[in-house]
Design an enzyme around this catalytic site. Sequence first.
Site, PDB file in Angstrom:
ATOM      1  N   ASN A  13       0.822  -1.265  -0.003  1.00 13.44           N
ATOM      2  CA  ASN A  13       0.024  -0.023   0.159  1.00 13.44           C
ATOM      3  C   ASN A  13       0.900   1.249  -0.042  1.00 13.44           C
ATOM      4  O   ASN A  13       1.374   1.640   0.927  1.00 13.44           O
ATOM      5  CB  ASN A  13      -0.904  -0.115   1.041  1.00 13.44           C
ATOM      6  N   LYS A  15       0.127   4.134  -0.204  1.00 17.83           N
ATOM      7  CA  LYS A  15      -0.490   5.541   0.319  1.00 17.83           C
ATOM      8  C   LYS A  15      -0.534   6.573  -0.735  1.00 17.83           C
ATOM      9  O   LYS A  15      -0.471   6.423  -1.767  1.00 17.83           O
ATOM     10  CB  LYS A  15      -0.252   5.569   1.656  1.00 17.83           C
ATOM     11  N   HIS A  99      -9.591   1.429   4.665  1.00 18.80           N
ATOM     12  CA  HIS A  99      -8.406   1.458   5.418  1.00 18.80           C
ATOM     13  C   HIS A  99      -8.602   2.457   6.755  1.00 18.80           C
ATOM     14  O   HIS A  99      -9.311   3.365   6.560  1.00 18.80           O
ATOM     15  CB  HIS A  99      -7.362   2.168   4.375  1.00 18.80           C
ATOM     16  N   GLU A 101      -6.838   5.008   7.722  1.00 20.38           N
ATOM     17  CA  GLU A 101      -6.562   6.309   7.304  1.00 20.38           C
ATOM     18  C   GLU A 101      -8.006   6.868   6.835  1.00 20.38           C
ATOM     19  O   GLU A 101      -8.225   8.159   6.944  1.00 20.38           O
ATOM     20  CB  GLU A 101      -5.495   6.529   6.455  1.00 20.38           C
ATOM     21  N   GLU A 171      -5.729  -5.192  10.253  1.00 19.77           N
ATOM     22  CA  GLU A 171      -4.753  -3.919  10.699  1.00 19.77           C
ATOM     23  C   GLU A 171      -4.914  -3.163  12.008  1.00 19.77           C
ATOM     24  O   GLU A 171      -5.800  -2.431  12.000  1.00 19.77           O
ATOM     25  CB  GLU A 171      -4.730  -2.966   9.458  1.00 19.77           C
ATOM     26  N   SER A 217       3.151  -2.258  10.109  1.00 21.26           N
ATOM     27  CA  SER A 217       4.424  -2.375  10.402  1.00 21.26           C
ATOM     28  C   SER A 217       5.217  -3.563   9.830  1.00 21.26           C
ATOM     29  O   SER A 217       6.215  -3.843  10.720  1.00 21.26           O
ATOM     30  CB  SER A 217       4.743  -1.743  11.705  1.00 21.26           C
TER      31      SER A 217
HETATM   32  C1  PEP Z   1      -0.807   0.154   5.693  1.00 19.05           C
HETATM   33  O1  PEP Z   1      -1.002   1.334   5.332  1.00 19.05           O
HETATM   34  O2  PEP Z   1      -2.145  -0.681   5.473  1.00 19.05           O
HETATM   35  C2  PEP Z   1       0.263  -0.112   6.668  1.00 19.05           C
HETATM   36  C3  PEP Z   1       0.137  -1.353   7.124  1.00 19.05           C
HETATM   37  O3  PEP Z   1       1.110   0.657   6.746  1.00 19.05           O
HETATM   38  P1  PEP Z   1       2.559   0.186   7.558  1.00 19.05           P
HETATM   39  O4  PEP Z   1       2.948  -1.081   6.939  1.00 19.05           O
HETATM   40  O5  PEP Z   1       3.366   1.585   7.263  1.00 19.05           O
HETATM   41  O6  PEP Z   1       2.262   0.173   8.983  1.00 19.05           O
END
Ligand code: PEP
Length: 256
Positions: A13, A15, A99, A101, A171, A217
Amino acid sequence: MNRRYRKTIIAGNWKMNKTPAETKDFIAQLKPHAARAKWCDIVLCAPYIDLPAAVKAAKNTRVDIAAQNMHHEPGGAYTGEVSGQMLRALGVKYVVVGHSERRQYFGETDESVSQKVRAALECGLRPIVCVGESMAQREKNLTLDYVRMQVKTVFWGVDAKDVKKVVVAYEPIWAIGAGAAATAQQADEVGRAIRECIREIYGARCARSVTILYGGSMNPKNAGELLSMPDVDGGLVGGASLDCDGFVQIIEQANQ
Ligand code: PEP
């Protein structure tokens, strides 16, 4: 992972990162590695502006392209929005829905996410639907109840024949962009609860076929352990997917 019943997927992803030119270069770099990763499906979730370049560069490769959002209506007076039909016409195969965000900054709710899941399936897109608890919910021991409620809402109205087209991404909000992932045991516990919830609605056969990703992460160092768990069928990778070498290292571990 359990390849007997379901696909392993590593999805990056991006973003709000990368230009069309950077997208083209990234996919060119990824291509030979993707060809070797026969046991792992690879998805890149690119910003809208990069999708034409991404689809073109990924043609005849093992890389599929996803959008990061869509509107639930096929068309109409929704300035600034993009429909699933438009994404399909471009050759996009997946779409990220809900998501955290988008929930946090753009007011998406489980109900609007549920509408998008159904709209995505109707136009032939595979939704990657995100669920997950906040740290406050985890600390109050509400994680499993909350995630189960999210799963029930987002699958509302989804026909049994379409269930395996849905990818669920667990997530935990507190792990996204935090630099520290959930433990493999935490990820697996919630993955198992998600599958159990799908089993209650659709039965064991459907539940077995659903790919459940972990996101938050994930990086080349922790991916191996996370992916070794039975109810972690892959990853939704944010920050660590921006660098092709690191992303490839995660793919290689998922391909084992
Ligand atoms: C994400 O954007 O879905 C995500 C898991 O980000 P990160 O891996 O940076 O935590």
